[in-house]
Enzyme design. Structure first.
Site, PDB file in Angstrom:
ATOM      1  N   LYS A   1      20.202   4.116  30.422  1.00 38.70           N
ATOM      2  CA  LYS A   1      20.351   5.500  30.875  1.00 38.70           C
ATOM      3  C   LYS A   1      19.056   6.018  31.510  1.00 38.70           C
ATOM      4  O   LYS A   1      19.085   6.913  32.353  1.00 38.70           O
ATOM      5  CB  LYS A   1      20.717   6.360  29.661  1.00 38.70           C
ATOM      6  CG  LYS A   1      21.188   7.756  29.983  1.00 38.70           C
ATOM      7  CD  LYS A   1      21.696   8.398  28.714  1.00 38.70           C
ATOM      8  CE  LYS A   1      22.005   9.868  28.863  1.00 38.70           C
ATOM      9  NZ  LYS A   1      22.446  10.449  27.594  1.00 38.70           N
TER      10      LYS A   1
ATOM     11  N   ASP B   1      30.246  10.376  24.837  1.00 41.57           N
ATOM     12  CA  ASP B   1      28.805  10.634  24.840  1.00 41.57           C
ATOM     13  C   ASP B   1      28.149   9.308  25.185  1.00 41.57           C
ATOM     14  O   ASP B   1      28.104   8.397  24.362  1.00 41.57           O
ATOM     15  CB  ASP B   1      28.367  11.129  23.447  1.00 41.57           C
ATOM     16  CG  ASP B   1      26.845  11.146  23.269  1.00 41.57           C
ATOM     17  OD1 ASP B   1      26.120  10.974  24.272  1.00 41.57           O
ATOM     18  OD2 ASP B   1      26.388  11.340  22.127  1.00 41.57           O
TER      19      ASP B   1
ATOM     20  N   GLU C   1      24.947  17.663  28.276  1.00 40.20           N
ATOM     21  CA  GLU C   1      24.900  17.437  26.830  1.00 40.20           C
ATOM     22  C   GLU C   1      24.709  18.721  26.015  1.00 40.20           C
ATOM     23  O   GLU C   1      25.417  18.931  25.027  1.00 40.20           O
ATOM     24  CB  GLU C   1      23.827  16.395  26.496  1.00 40.20           C
ATOM     25  CG  GLU C   1      24.280  14.992  26.922  1.00 40.20           C
ATOM     26  CD  GLU C   1      23.140  13.995  27.028  1.00 40.20           C
ATOM     27  OE1 GLU C   1      22.015  14.302  26.587  1.00 40.20           O
ATOM     28  OE2 GLU C   1      23.371  12.890  27.557  1.00 40.20           O
TER      29      GLU C   1
ATOM     30  N   ASP D   1      17.194  19.023  20.939  1.00 42.57           N
ATOM     31  CA  ASP D   1      17.789  17.677  20.848  1.00 42.57           C
ATOM     32  C   ASP D   1      16.695  16.621  20.710  1.00 42.57           C
ATOM     33  O   ASP D   1      16.010  16.304  21.677  1.00 42.57           O
ATOM     34  CB  ASP D   1      18.642  17.446  22.112  1.00 42.57           C
ATOM     35  CG  ASP D   1      19.296  16.060  22.139  1.00 42.57           C
ATOM     36  OD1 ASP D   1      18.957  15.204  21.297  1.00 42.57           O
ATOM     37  OD2 ASP D   1      20.146  15.846  23.021  1.00 42.57           O
TER      38      ASP D   1
END
Ligand code: AMP
Length: 585
Positions: free
Chosen positions: A73, A11, A157, A180
């Site tokens: 990211k 992850d 994800e 999330d």
């Protein structure tokens, strides 16, 4: 650990990254030498050219923010100038690129794994947000390859999270929502199960909304007028986390600026009032995602939570209200994506084939034995697949067949359990105890129970297959069955002991009567009286209104003892007769 090179599940997060692997059939996350499983996604480029990754890099951030790269990211796969986020550092000045920074993080994760596994690894599955486009996905893949990893698959994800929650077992067309809320971003995805894999129907969210915003709001709330809120960020985050499990907490910051101190009580209600407007912003994204997916609220079969911030009770409440159902909170939200990446890696490497279907028997399985008792063959909570068996014999002479009733349940008496099916096993008639029938139960990974009965004399098998009943039982009925078994445990146990004692008594009494009638001359009058009294006591208890198992057992024992000498003499006489018949005496 299998000798073949394992595939890592990674992850690669905005704030934190995790790595794991399937070990002996179970997905596990790997810890570094300090015992930490979460590696901050931070890389520090020192003046002298050395590079730090993870927690040590993060510690340099406040000292040298321009040399410490975090949240890379947010930049990966974008052309410079693209996107809505301006970092506090200049990658070009550091002589690096988002792909190279990501590669540093991945290299560190690879090293953590190699240290923990004590073997080199070269393959990985990496997760990316569902909204990542082709350029972002291939940039992530490139980062993996730069780190010396063959990227076997890039997984979304929310899909990974759904795997971690075990939702890959859902039926076709089932739909789930993945909520999330992490440190810096909020994502909501709607997934549908199609042909055994999840399809992302829609995603929505806010790349600038997360736990960091909560920390900033709380820090500003705690900071006395005129002070710098940044000084309170760390304490705010810690207090926020505590308030996820406590109603109130103390915030103590002595000499936060060298001369002033802060010490105050903070309640959950106070925090909630502060962050409610922030969290309310997630509501419209949820509605948007549903709308884009063309899915009605009541078509959602499950809502799962991902990201550390979903531990906040207010978030859980909001999700429940938005979706009109309680979210599934069975998994650790910070680790769900990584767990899912590991499971996907395990599937690809073949080491998880069976485990994915890993299940247990919710209730015991067994057969009815003589006297109406439940004989458990596979106890409840056995892991599938499993196999167990027992040998049975005929209880009475000249029995021609044996009826096998397959039962499920926790009660001692067969009649209180559920019957799943029956098989009749024929065998040649013979004296009591002469037949030998093996009964074997096996449950495969799909929960299908097969009962195999074999007469060992003929070797003939009879098979009964019971679809799904071994595991597919309504939860409520399972709970009720277990509750009843506890409630009746005492009575049930007494009834079992009684039945066993009764069977013994029914065997003993006729044997004693026959012996007395045939060989009465072998006992003294006194002995005969004792034996008859003991037999009468057994008979009395057998016919008594209440079933006193303990008393009957004791009476059986007394009768057994009273006939000891008679039994010895009977054996002696039988020997003599046999020898005489053969002319030996
Ligand atoms: P993640 O990106 O999933 O690692 O989430 C990190 C965010 O979750 C950070 O903002 C943390 O402060 C927050 N977080 C972690 N644990 C808790 C908790 N127990 N209660 C509230 N927020 C938490």
């Amino acid at each position: 650990m299998s000798s073949a090179s394992p595939i890592l599940g990674i992850d690669l997060g905005t704030t934190n990254s995790l790595v794991g692997v399937v070990d002996s059939g179970f997905p596990i996350l790997l810890a570094d030498e300090t015992g930490a499983r979460m590696t901050p996604s931070a890389v520090h480029y020192a003046q002298d050219g050395s590079i730090l990754v993870g927690a040590p890099a993060l510690r340099k951030r406040s000292l040298e923010p321009q040399r410490t790269v975090t949240s890379v990211k947010r930049l990966i796969g974008r052309r410079s100038g693209e996107g809505d986020w301006t970092p506090p550092y200049d990658l070009r000045a550091l002589g690096t690129t988002p792909v190279e920074v990501s590669a540093e993080i991945l290299r560190r994760l690879k090293a953590i794994a190699e240290r923990a596994l004590e073997q080199p690894v070269s393959r990985a599955v990496i997760t990316v947000p569902a909204y990542f486009n082709d350029a972002q996905r291939s940039a992530t893949k490139q980062a993996g390859e730069l780190a010396g990893l063959t990227v076997e698959r890039i997984v979304s994800e929310p899909t990974a999270a759904a795997l971690a929650y075990g939702l890959d077992k859902l039926d076709e067309r089932k739909k789930i929502a993945v909520y999330d809320l992490g440190g810096g971003t909020f994502d909501i995805s709607v997934l549908e199960m199609r042909d055994g894999v999840f399809q992302v129907l829609s995603t929505a969210g806010d790349t600038q909304l997360g736990g960091d915003d909560i920390d900033r709001a709380l820090a500003a709330h705690l900071a006395p007028p005129g002070s710098d809120p940044a000084l309170f960020l760390e304490a705010a985050e810690a207090a926020k986390k505590r308030l996820s499990s406590q109603e109130s907490t103390r915030v103590d910051l002595p000499f936060y600026d060298g001369k002033n101190s802060l010490s105050r009580e903070l309640t959950r209600a106070e925090l909630e009032k502060l962050i409610r407007p922030l969290l309310e912003r997630t509501r419209e994204h949820c509605q948007r995602a549903l709308h884009d997916a063309g899915v009605m609220l009541d078509e959602i079969d499950e809502v799962i939570l991902v990201g550390g911030s979903t531990r906040i009770p207010l978030v859980r409440g909001l999700v429940a209200r938005v979706f009109g159902r309680e979210p599934n909170t069975s998994q650790n939200p910070d680790e769900a994506v990584a767990q899912g990446a590991v499971i996907q890696a395990g599937i690809l490497s073949g080491s998880l084939q069976n485990v994915l279907l890993l299940d247990v028997t919710p209730l015991s399985l067994g057969i009815e034995t003589f006297g109406g008792l439940m004989n458990v063959i596979i106890p409840r909570n056995s892991t599938l697949p499993c196999k167990a068996g027992e040998m049975f014999t005929n209880a009475v002479a000249n029995q021609r067949d044996m009826l096998i009733r397959v039962l499920q349940g926790e009660r001692e008496l067969a009649k209180d359990n559920w019957e799943l099916g029956q098989i009749v096993v024929p065998f040649p008639p013979g004296p009591k105890g002469s037949a030998r029938v093996g009964v074997q139960f096996s449950i495969d990974v799909n929960g299908i129970l097969q009962v195999l009965a074999r007469d060992t004399a003929t070797g003939k098998d009879i098979v009964l297959e019971i679809q799904n009943t071994a595991v597919d039982v309504d939860d409520e009925r399972v709970e009720q069955m277990i509750a009843e078994s506890v409630e009746h445990a005492f009575d049930d146990m007494n009834e079992r002991l009684w039945t066993e004692a009764r069977l013994k008594a029914e065997e003993l009494l006729p044997a004693v009567e026959t012996a007395l009638a045939q060989f009465g001359d072998a006992v003294s009058e006194a002995e005969r009286v004792t034996i008859q009294a003991a037999a009468a006591e057994v008979r009395r208890l057998l016919n008594a209104e209440t079933h006193d198992a303990t008393a009957l057992k004791a009476a059986n024992r007394a009768l057994d003892e009273a006939t000891q000498e008679l039994a010895v003499r009977l054996v002696e006489r039988a020997m003599e007769e046999s020898l005489a018949r053969r002319g030996l005496v």
